[in-house]
Motif scaffolding. Structure first.
Motif, PDB file in Angstrom:
ATOM      1  N   ALA A 234       0.823  -1.215   0.000  1.00 53.49           N
ATOM      2  CA  ALA A 234       0.000   0.000   0.000  1.00 53.49           C
ATOM      3  C   ALA A 234       0.855   1.263   0.000  1.00 53.49           C
ATOM      4  CB  ALA A 234      -0.936  -0.018   1.205  1.00 53.49           C
ATOM      5  N   PHE A 235       1.907   1.253   0.828  1.00 57.02           N
ATOM      6  CA  PHE A 235       2.754   2.447   0.907  1.00 57.02           C
ATOM      7  C   PHE A 235       3.473   2.689  -0.415  1.00 57.02           C
ATOM      8  CE2 PHE A 235       6.914   4.357   1.741  1.00 57.02           C
ATOM      9  CZ  PHE A 235       6.517   5.545   2.330  1.00 57.02           C
ATOM     10  N   GLU A 236       4.054   1.662  -1.000  1.00 54.77           N
ATOM     11  CA  GLU A 236       4.771   1.809  -2.261  1.00 54.77           C
ATOM     12  C   GLU A 236       3.814   2.163  -3.402  1.00 54.77           C
ATOM     13  OE1 GLU A 236       8.016   1.778  -2.986  1.00 54.77           O
ATOM     14  OE2 GLU A 236       8.334   1.790  -0.816  1.00 54.77           O
ATOM     15  N   HIS A 237       2.609   1.617  -3.348  1.00 54.86           N
ATOM     16  CA  HIS A 237       1.606   1.955  -4.367  1.00 54.86           C
ATOM     17  C   HIS A 237       1.299   3.447  -4.343  1.00 54.86           C
ATOM     18  CE1 HIS A 237      -1.990   1.756  -6.849  1.00 54.86           C
ATOM     19  NE2 HIS A 237      -2.673   2.321  -5.859  1.00 54.86           N
ATOM     20  N   VAL A 238       1.138   3.997  -3.136  1.00 53.53           N
ATOM     21  CA  VAL A 238       0.853   5.426  -3.022  1.00 53.53           C
ATOM     22  C   VAL A 238       2.056   6.249  -3.452  1.00 53.53           C
ATOM     23  CG1 VAL A 238       0.366   7.292  -1.385  1.00 53.53           C
ATOM     24  CG2 VAL A 238      -0.897   5.145  -1.237  1.00 53.53           C
ATOM     25  N   ARG A 239       3.250   5.846  -3.023  1.00 51.87           N
ATOM     26  CA  ARG A 239       4.451   6.638  -3.298  1.00 51.87           C
ATOM     27  C   ARG A 239       4.837   6.613  -4.768  1.00 51.87           C
ATOM     28  NH1 ARG A 239      10.096   6.186  -3.332  1.00 51.87           N
ATOM     29  NH2 ARG A 239      10.007   3.923  -3.183  1.00 51.87           N
ATOM     30  N   ARG A 240       4.751   5.457  -5.406  1.00 50.03           N
ATOM     31  CA  ARG A 240       5.250   5.330  -6.773  1.00 50.03           C
ATOM     32  C   ARG A 240       4.177   5.530  -7.850  1.00 50.03           C
ATOM     33  NH1 ARG A 240       9.492   0.224  -6.913  1.00 50.03           N
ATOM     34  NH2 ARG A 240      10.853   0.929  -5.211  1.00 50.03           N
ATOM     35  N   ILE A 241       2.951   5.236  -7.524  1.00 51.48           N
ATOM     36  CA  ILE A 241       1.882   5.288  -8.533  1.00 51.48           C
ATOM     37  C   ILE A 241       0.930   6.452  -8.297  1.00 51.48           C
ATOM     38  CG2 ILE A 241      -0.025   4.028  -9.579  1.00 51.48           C
ATOM     39  CD1 ILE A 241       2.716   2.811 -10.162  1.00 51.48           C
ATOM     40  N   VAL A 242       0.385   6.534  -7.094  1.00 49.43           N
ATOM     41  CA  VAL A 242      -0.685   7.497  -6.822  1.00 49.43           C
ATOM     42  C   VAL A 242      -0.164   8.925  -6.781  1.00 49.43           C
ATOM     43  CG1 VAL A 242      -2.411   8.227  -5.141  1.00 49.43           C
ATOM     44  CG2 VAL A 242      -2.106   5.788  -5.641  1.00 49.43           C
ATOM     45  N   LEU A 243       0.853   9.178  -5.965  1.00 49.88           N
ATOM     46  CA  LEU A 243       1.329  10.550  -5.793  1.00 49.88           C
ATOM     47  C   LEU A 243       1.826  11.188  -7.096  1.00 49.88           C
ATOM     48  CD1 LEU A 243       3.131  10.706  -2.324  1.00 49.88           C
ATOM     49  CD2 LEU A 243       1.064  11.891  -3.058  1.00 49.88           C
ATOM     50  N   PRO A 244       2.670  10.532  -7.878  1.00 48.65           N
ATOM     51  CA  PRO A 244       3.111  11.182  -9.135  1.00 48.65           C
ATOM     52  C   PRO A 244       1.951  11.519 -10.066  1.00 48.65           C
ATOM     53  CG  PRO A 244       4.543   9.335  -8.611  1.00 48.65           C
ATOM     54  CD  PRO A 244       3.389   9.260  -7.655  1.00 48.65           C
ATOM     55  N   SER A 245       0.936  10.656 -10.102  1.00 52.16           N
ATOM     56  CA  SER A 245      -0.202  10.908 -10.991  1.00 52.16           C
ATOM     57  C   SER A 245      -1.127  11.990 -10.443  1.00 52.16           C
ATOM     58  CB  SER A 245      -0.989   9.609 -11.188  1.00 52.16           C
ATOM     59  OG  SER A 245      -0.188   8.606 -11.778  1.00 52.16           O
ATOM     60  N   ALA A 246      -1.224  12.083  -9.118  1.00 52.25           N
ATOM     61  CA  ALA A 246      -2.164  13.028  -8.506  1.00 52.25           C
ATOM     62  C   ALA A 246      -1.560  14.400  -8.269  1.00 52.25           C
ATOM     63  CB  ALA A 246      -2.673  12.457  -7.176  1.00 52.25           C
ATOM     64  N   LEU A 247      -0.247  14.555  -8.453  1.00 55.98           N
ATOM     65  CA  LEU A 247       0.404  15.830  -8.141  1.00 55.98           C
ATOM     66  C   LEU A 247      -0.180  17.030  -8.891  1.00 55.98           C
ATOM     67  CD1 LEU A 247       4.230  15.176  -7.650  1.00 55.98           C
ATOM     68  CD2 LEU A 247       2.614  16.138  -6.020  1.00 55.98           C
TER      69      LEU A 247
END
Length: 330
Positions: A234-247
């Motif tokens: 979950a943490f890596e999913h948010v850090r590598r996938i979610v955050l870059p796309s949502a920035l």
């Protein structure tokens, strides 16, 4: 267009070597803005000459410039008085210690009235404190809400209820809560600062929260499938996938929140008479002197200029951090 590119375009234009694209860029970023400002100043000058108020003629550009210089001179004189105060204090302490070596000196702070520029500094510290606190709350909550459809359904009604609440409604509640909870006899942080900061926080966290949640829910399904293939936790999913796309969406919310924070702060300072630009405007209005209108207009222009600079600061930060540069063009 970056600053070096813009300067190069201006140089080529003056030498007659600029192409159509460079000419359009210079027109768009230099000539048209200057013409717009000049037209505004002319209309302002004409309108001011035809408006009479109870305090005299409405201030035009020349009057506002005179009051700006006067406020700066008052600030310099106040700093000179502060330096002289500390020099006298240190001289007195030195003399007293020479006579009584066992005497324990007590150094006092300068208590002169804050100047216009001091009020600017106070407002900037307050607004950034409230904005950073709101961001620290809204970004994690927005990510969690965006990842969970059930939580989004549960929280969304509350967001829609509290989002339109005016700072004038929050301020009395915040003031009473701070007075009840923060009961220190010698407070390290002034209650007036906390009242303004928490009011700003309550009013400006919603755009960041909503835009962050929207950005998280808009992550491409292909990227989500990649995360599943890589078996990211979950943490890596948010850090590598979610955050870059949502920035990009997140920064849109941050820019909106910062603009709201600045407007809310001025209103809160005026209503609660807390130190800052809002209090300066209200004090000048209550003063009612012949200089008051000009000083209020100076404050209005400074408030607008600071709001613009804060937005440009967030835009520059967005361009630095977001990989999609097309999302941060304006």
């Amino acid at each position: 267009m970056t600053l070096p590119d813009w300067l190069a375009s201006c140089r080529d234009l003056m030498r007659g070597k600029a192409g159509p694209a460079q000419q359009q860029a210079v027109l768009r970023q230099l000539v048209w803005p200057l013409l717009g400002i000049l037209l505004f100043l002319l209309l302002w000058h004409w309108a001011a000459r035809n408006i009479q108020t109870s305090l005299g003629q409405f201030p035009g550009p020349a009057t506002v410039w005179e009051q700006t210089q006067a406020l700066y001179q008052e600030h310099r004189e106040a700093r000179q008085r502060e330096v002289a105060f500390h020099e006298r204090q240190e001289k007195y302490i030195e003399t007293r210690l020479a006579q009584q070596p066992d005497w324990q000196p007590v150094r006092r702070d300068y208590t002169g009235a804050p100047t216009f520029f001091d009020q600017i500094g106070t407002s900037l510290i307050t607004v950034m404190s409230g904005f950073l606190l709101a961001s620290a709350l809204a970004i994690p909550l927005g990510i969690v809400v965006g990842l969970s459809a059930g939580l989004h359904a549960a929280v969304n009604p509350l967001i829609q209820i509290f989002k339109p609440v005016s700072p004038l409604a929050w301020l009395p509640l915040v003031t009473m809560v701070v007075s009840a909870v923060y009961t220190s006899g010698d407070p390290w942080i002034a209650k007036s600062f906390l009242n303004s900061m928490f009011t700003v926080t309550l009013c400006c966290l919603w755009p960041t929260l909503l835009n962050t949640a929207v950005g998280v829910t808009s992550v491409s399904s292909d990227l989500i499938n990649v995360s599943r293939v890589l078996r990211l936790n979950a943490f890596e999913h948010v850090r590598r996938i979610v955050l870059p796309s949502a920035l990009p969406m997140m920064f849109t919310g941050l820019r909106l929140s910062l603009g709201v924070a600045w407007m809310v702060l001025i209103a809160a300072e005026m209503l609660a008479q807390n130190p800052g630009l809002g209090k300066f405007v209200w004090d000048e209005f209550q003063n009612g002197s012949s200089q008051s209108l000009g000083r209020i207009m100076v404050a209005v222009l400074v408030i607008g200029l600071i709001g613009f600079l804060l937005d440009r600061l967030m835009l520059a930060l967005q361009r630095f951090l977001v990989w999609d540069k097309s999302a941060a063009r304006r």
